[in-house]
Design a protein around this motif. Structure first.
Motif, PDB file in Angstrom:
ATOM      1  N   GLN A 132     -37.287 -43.724  19.543  1.00 41.38           N
ATOM      2  CA  GLN A 132     -36.521 -44.136  18.438  1.00 41.38           C
ATOM      3  C   GLN A 132     -36.961 -43.581  17.145  1.00 41.38           C
ATOM      4  O   GLN A 132     -38.224 -43.237  17.047  1.00 41.38           O
ATOM      5  CB  GLN A 132     -36.646 -45.780  18.341  1.00 41.38           C
ATOM      6  N   LEU A 159     -34.523 -41.587  24.828  1.00 40.31           N
ATOM      7  CA  LEU A 159     -34.912 -40.745  23.736  1.00 40.31           C
ATOM      8  C   LEU A 159     -35.809 -41.701  22.842  1.00 40.31           C
ATOM      9  O   LEU A 159     -35.756 -42.958  22.831  1.00 40.31           O
ATOM     10  CB  LEU A 159     -33.839 -40.246  22.781  1.00 40.31           C
ATOM     11  N   LEU A 168     -30.757 -36.972  10.404  1.00 37.92           N
ATOM     12  CA  LEU A 168     -29.961 -37.072  11.454  1.00 37.92           C
ATOM     13  C   LEU A 168     -28.494 -37.304  11.088  1.00 37.92           C
ATOM     14  O   LEU A 168     -27.385 -36.629  11.534  1.00 37.92           O
ATOM     15  CB  LEU A 168     -30.072 -37.972  12.538  1.00 37.92           C
ATOM     16  N   LEU A 220     -29.281 -42.141  25.332  1.00 38.99           N
ATOM     17  CA  LEU A 220     -30.012 -42.534  24.177  1.00 38.99           C
ATOM     18  C   LEU A 220     -31.207 -43.224  24.449  1.00 38.99           C
ATOM     19  O   LEU A 220     -32.081 -43.290  23.583  1.00 38.99           O
ATOM     20  CB  LEU A 220     -29.109 -43.203  23.385  1.00 38.99           C
ATOM     21  N   LYS A 225     -33.659 -40.407   9.966  1.00 41.44           N
ATOM     22  CA  LYS A 225     -32.534 -40.887  10.148  1.00 41.44           C
ATOM     23  C   LYS A 225     -31.475 -40.194   9.214  1.00 41.44           C
ATOM     24  O   LYS A 225     -30.249 -39.892   9.621  1.00 41.44           O
ATOM     25  CB  LYS A 225     -32.675 -42.454   9.919  1.00 41.44           C
ATOM     26  N   ARG A 267     -30.790 -36.508  20.086  1.00 38.45           N
ATOM     27  CA  ARG A 267     -29.930 -37.640  19.679  1.00 38.45           C
ATOM     28  C   ARG A 267     -28.678 -36.951  18.796  1.00 38.45           C
ATOM     29  O   ARG A 267     -27.387 -37.635  18.724  1.00 38.45           O
ATOM     30  CB  ARG A 267     -30.738 -38.578  18.637  1.00 38.45           C
ATOM     31  N   ASP A 315     -24.955 -37.890  19.908  1.00 40.95           N
ATOM     32  CA  ASP A 315     -23.998 -38.669  19.408  1.00 40.95           C
ATOM     33  C   ASP A 315     -22.990 -37.780  18.825  1.00 40.95           C
ATOM     34  O   ASP A 315     -21.733 -38.326  18.761  1.00 40.95           O
ATOM     35  CB  ASP A 315     -24.911 -39.007  17.700  1.00 40.95           C
ATOM     36  N   ALA A 354     -36.555 -35.132  19.797  1.00 42.46           N
ATOM     37  CA  ALA A 354     -35.751 -36.388  19.840  1.00 42.46           C
ATOM     38  C   ALA A 354     -34.709 -36.544  18.930  1.00 42.46           C
ATOM     39  O   ALA A 354     -33.615 -36.816  19.130  1.00 42.46           O
ATOM     40  CB  ALA A 354     -36.692 -37.663  19.586  1.00 42.46           C
TER      41      ALA A 354
END
Length: 935
Positions: free
Chosen positions: A897, A895, A907, A892, A904, A866, A870, A862
């Motif tokens: 969360q 995918l 990412l 999105l 995060k 993402r 992005d 995931a």
């Protein structure tokens, strides 16, 4: 004490020689204060006082008497000055002595003959020579008009030798302002002249008194003898003897003078004949004078002499006069024939025609010479027009060709000829048309023919019309003709022949129109008319500029005839011809423009400017503008003409051509031109140089550097062609067609909005088609590489390691998009947003589909998915559309969360790392004002 005057002095005499009784004028000084002061005048020793007439103190007029001296002085004697002197002399010429029996070849003046008995000249009495100024005073300078005197004194005369002499008339006429003292002096002079006359008569009688006495004595002696012999006629008597003597004297006289008297009778006859010849020499010399004046061209003199002779001798009963007058009539008849031949002779000026008609009218020629001249001129004009056509057709058959004209004298070359040697054009640039100094145009035979025909009509028809007007109003005749009623007769004949003359004008105008149609519009004539007025076997197809020149020439003819005030109904056929020529010129120009537009494809050099535009739109616009400019004069509506582009059906139904059908043809040709151009665009976008059809191209070998602007070493790829054509299509839609609409409106072409809308729509369709083709060629490889790239190396979203960055497949996709960006940007930066937006839509849609196809994602999968979505979205954020946003959002949403803060943060770190590592590559996706570099 009275002032002593100088003695008279004679300083001149005119003439200074002459015979007896010659009248002379004596000039000098101190010649007396008046007639009474003159007491003596002698010339060559002879007293001339009796014939003297005192004029002034410096002038005396007299007659020379029979002086004995051959040469002598002129001596004047006055009371006031005494005996005078002279500085000049007079020579007296002695006349030849001619006796009564002598023959003479000259005329003998019976007023002054030589008397053989007295051996002297015997003349008339000097007193019978009356002076021209009986009063002896000066005449007044300002005289009363003769007409006023005739009105005041009817039936009398002021001539003192006339039987009806009026002294009052004479005084008013010659001495109206003379002073009273002068008139008193004149009366005294008159009395003196009367006294001198009486004294001269008495002296004449006294001088011959002895002769009278001798005659009286002889008659008395004869009477006495007759009385003594008695009155009986007895042989031997005096009476008988006297009779015998007289008879013998008579016989002797007859013998002596018979020949002389015969010669006298013959001389009298000759003299009478000479008198007749002298008196009527005008008539006897008239035939010869007529011949001479005809040879000199003095017809007015001949006519005047003929009118005079006709009034005097036309009704004569004298045989000799009849004979001479008959000869005159014969000469006048020949003159009538000569003048008629000259009148009917062509070519001739209007002035000469009027002159000959007037001459014939004054000579009372039979028939109507004016109408004969009009008929002859009509036939001659028709013959000139027909011969003009035959001349050009014969030239055409023998291959003489057209007359070469200097290029500078022909400002109307064809539209394509003004484009074909032009250097590559920039958008909105000015088209320059360099001309080579060796170029020449040949005027087509038909154009030369129409111009020559125009010269014939404009040169001859105005004089023909003016001759008719003069015939109608009677101005062809002189005053003699007006007096004889010929003017009224002419006006009457003109009224009767109005329809005939109208037919003549119609024949000329119809022949003009049919000859022009036979040369330029043969399809409008019947087969019979083609045989009569056609015959242009090697006819050259005329271009719009040449037809424009023909229209200009025909308009000049029409304007010249309108200026003559010829009725409009007689000129309607020319108006109809102009309408069809204008329509034909419009169609031909549109056809040629379509051909010119076809040739635009071969001139595409693929060189773009900073906005991605080649010379193609400018060339197309220039072709259209040149077409409109060439149609400006043909489509211009002159007085009396109609606008063939703005007619309703009611107006069109009244004309000789089907305007509605013509409008449909024009609209079809407009559409064909635009269609041809769109086909050129499509052909250029899909085919290579060798595939482009150039069979329709006509190369002028005389035109240098026809394709000098084409770069032979440059051959764009198919994708580059598509982009260039797309850029041109956008420019056409936004600028070119708007500019053309303004040009159409400026040049008076209305009703083209529909055609413009259809053309713009067709360009848009072509644009969409070409755009789809380009996107398909560029987007499909990028989109197709995503799925293999994602699953390269047996990648599994459910079982993957911790992400370390964006994988290579996505970087390759971005590089491919950047390549497309560079390719489009090189051609036209305006196309970049449109192209990239469409490609990114396809990429986003494909990414959304691929994400939706994954059944499940691990936590690392995931994060990896993402990260890549992005990264891709942020990289092309400037070119995202609503469809792209929706596709990325859908991807999105599939995918899982991320709830863990560490995930995060990972990412975000990986995303920043990607942007940092590809910062240079991703710069092209950022908004920039940098201008593209021209290739």
């Amino acid at each position: 004490m009275s002032r002593v005057r100088q003695p008279p002095l004679v300083t001149g005499i005119s003439p200074n020689e002459g015979t007896s009784w010659t009248k002379v004028t004596i000039r000098g000084e101190n010649l007396g204060t008046g007639p009474a002061d003159l007491i003596g005048l002698s010339i060559c020793g002879h007293n001339c006082l009796l014939t003297a007439e005192w004029m002034s103190a410096s002038k005396i007029v007299c007659r020379v008497g029979p002086a004995k001296d051959d040469k002598g002085e002129i001596i004047v004697t006055t009371k006031s000055g005494g005996h005078g002197t002279s500085t000049v002399s007079f020579k007296l010429l002695k006349a030849e002595k001619i006796g009564i029996l002598d023959q003479s070849a000259v005329w003998v003046d019976e007023m002054n003959y030589y008397d053989m008995r007295t051996d002297r000249y015997k003349g008339i009495s000097p007193l019978s020579l009356r002076p021209s100024n009986p009063l002896g005073i000066d005449f007044d300078k300002g005289k009363v008009p003769l007409k006023d005197l005739e009105a005041l004194f009817p039936g009398v005369s002021g001539e003192f030798t006339s039987e009806n002499f009026s002294a009052t008339w004479y005084l008013i006429e010659n001495h109206s302002v003379t002073s009273f003292d002068q008139l008193r002096m004149a009366a005294s002079n008159l009395k003196k002249q009367a006294t001198k006359k009486n004294e001269g008569s008495l002296a004449y009688v006294k001088g011959g008194l002895s002769t009278f006495f001798e005659a009286q004595d002889a008659l008395a002696a004869i009477h006495q003898r007759l009385e003594s012999d008695g009155t009986e006629r007895v042989e031997g008597s005096m009476t008988q003897r006297l009779e015998n003597v007289l008879n013998r004297a008579s016989d002797t006289a007859d013998t002596l003078f018979q020949e002389v008297l015969g010669r006298k009778d013959k001389a009298d006859s000759t003299r009478n004949a000479l008198n007749v010849l002298q008196r009527f020499k005008f008539l006897f010399n008239l035939p010869l004078n007529i011949e001479r004046n005809i040879q000199k061209g003095d017809y007015d003199v001949v006519i005047n002499d003929y009118e005079k002779a006709k009034s005097l001798f036309s009704n004569t009963e004298v045989s000799v006069f009849k004979k001479v007058y008959a000869e005159v009539e014969t000469r006048i008849g020949a003159l009538r024939s000569l003048l008629l031949d000259k009148l009917l002779e062509t070519p001739s000026t209007l002035h000469d025609q009027k002159r000959y008609i007037r001459y014939l009218s004054d000579l009372h020629a039979s028939g109507d010479p004016a109408w004969q001249c009009i008929s002859a001129q009509h036939k001659w004009i028709l013959g000139l027009m027909q011969n003009c056509k035959e001349e050009f057709i014969n030239y055409q058959r023998v291959g003489l060709g057209a007359i070469a004209l200097d290029l500078e004298g022909d400002p109307r070359p064809s539209a394509f000829s003004r484009i074909r040697d032009t250097a590559p054009l920039n958008k909105g640039g000015i088209l320059h048309t360099p001309r080579h100094s060796t170029w020449h145009y040949e005027t087509p035979q038909q154009v030369q023919f129409v111009e020559k025909l125009s010269d014939v009509v404009i040169g001859q028809l105005p004089n023909f019309w003016k001759l008719w007007i003069s015939y109608v109003n009677g101005s062809l005749f002189s005053e003699t003709g007006e007096k004889s009623g010929q003017v009224e007769k002419s006006k009457k004949n003109a009224r009767q022949r109005q329809n005939d003359f109208k037919k003549m004008i119609e024949e000329v105008t119809h022949l003009l129109v049919k000859l022009v149609r036979g040369a330029l519009l043969p399809s409008t004539l019947t087969e019979l008319e083609l045989r009569l007025y056609g015959g242009w076997e090697n006819k050259t197809e005329l271009t719009g500029p040449w037809l424009t020149q023909v229209i200009h020439t025909v308009r000049i003819i029409f304007e010249a005839l309108v200026a003559l005030e010829i009725p409009n109904d007689l000129l309607q056929v020319i108006q109809d011809l102009l309408l069809e020529l204008r329509h034909h010129c419009l169609l031909v120009t549109l056809h040629h423009t379509a051909d010119d537009v076809k040739r635009v494809a071969e001139k595409e050099d693929w060189v773009v400017d900073n906005e991605g535009i080649t010379s193609l739109p400018a060339q197309f616009e220039q072709c259209m503008v040149l077409m409109l400019q060439s149609l400006k004069e043909p489509m211009e509506t002159k007085p009396g003409e109609v606008n063939i582009l703005q007619l309703d059906q009611d107006q069109a139904s009244e004309l000789c051509v089907d305007i509605i059908k013509a409008r449909e043809q024009v609209e079809k040709l407009w559409k064909d031109i635009n269609k041809v151009f769109i086909n050129c665009l499509e052909q250029l976008s899909t085919k290579t140089d060798r595939d482009i059809n150039s069979s329709h191209m006509s190369v002028d070998l005389a035109s240098p550097n026809l394709f000098s602007g084409i770069q032979e070493d440059f051959c764009p790829t198919l994708e580059q062609r598509l982009l260039i054509i797309l850029s041109n299509c956008q420019y056409l839609e936004k600028h070119t067609f708007l500019n053309l609409a303004e040009h159409f409106e400026k040049h008076g072409f209305t009703g083209t909005e529909k055609i413009t809308r259809v053309t713009v729509h067709a360009v848009k369709e072509l644009d969409e088609s070409l755009f789809d083709a380009y996107i398909e060629r560029k987007s499909d490889p990028i989109v197709g590489s995503l799925e293999p790239g994602i699953y390269a190396g047996h990648f599994d979203w459910r079982d993957c390691s911790t992400p370390t960055g964006v994988r290579n497949y996505l970087k390759e996709a971005l590089v491919n998009i950047i390549t497309v960006h560079a390719e489009v940007f090189t051609v036209s930066k305006d196309l970049v947003p449109r192209v990239l937006t469409r490609i990114i839509e396809g990429v986003a849609e494909e990414m959304s589909r691929l994400m939706q196809c994954v059944s499940s994602f691990s936590k690392n999968g995931a994060i990896q998915a993402r990260l890549e979505i992005d990264s891709l979205r942020d990289a092309v954020a400037s070119y995202l559309s609503s469809e792209s946003h929706a596709s990325f959002k859908q991807a999105l949403e599939v995918l899982p969360q991320l709830h863990n803060g560490a995930d995060k943060k990972l990412l975000e770190e990986l995303l920043n790392k990607f942007k940092s590592s590809m910062q240079l590559q991703l710069t092209c996706f950022q908004p920039s004002n940098v201008q593209p570099v021209k290739r």
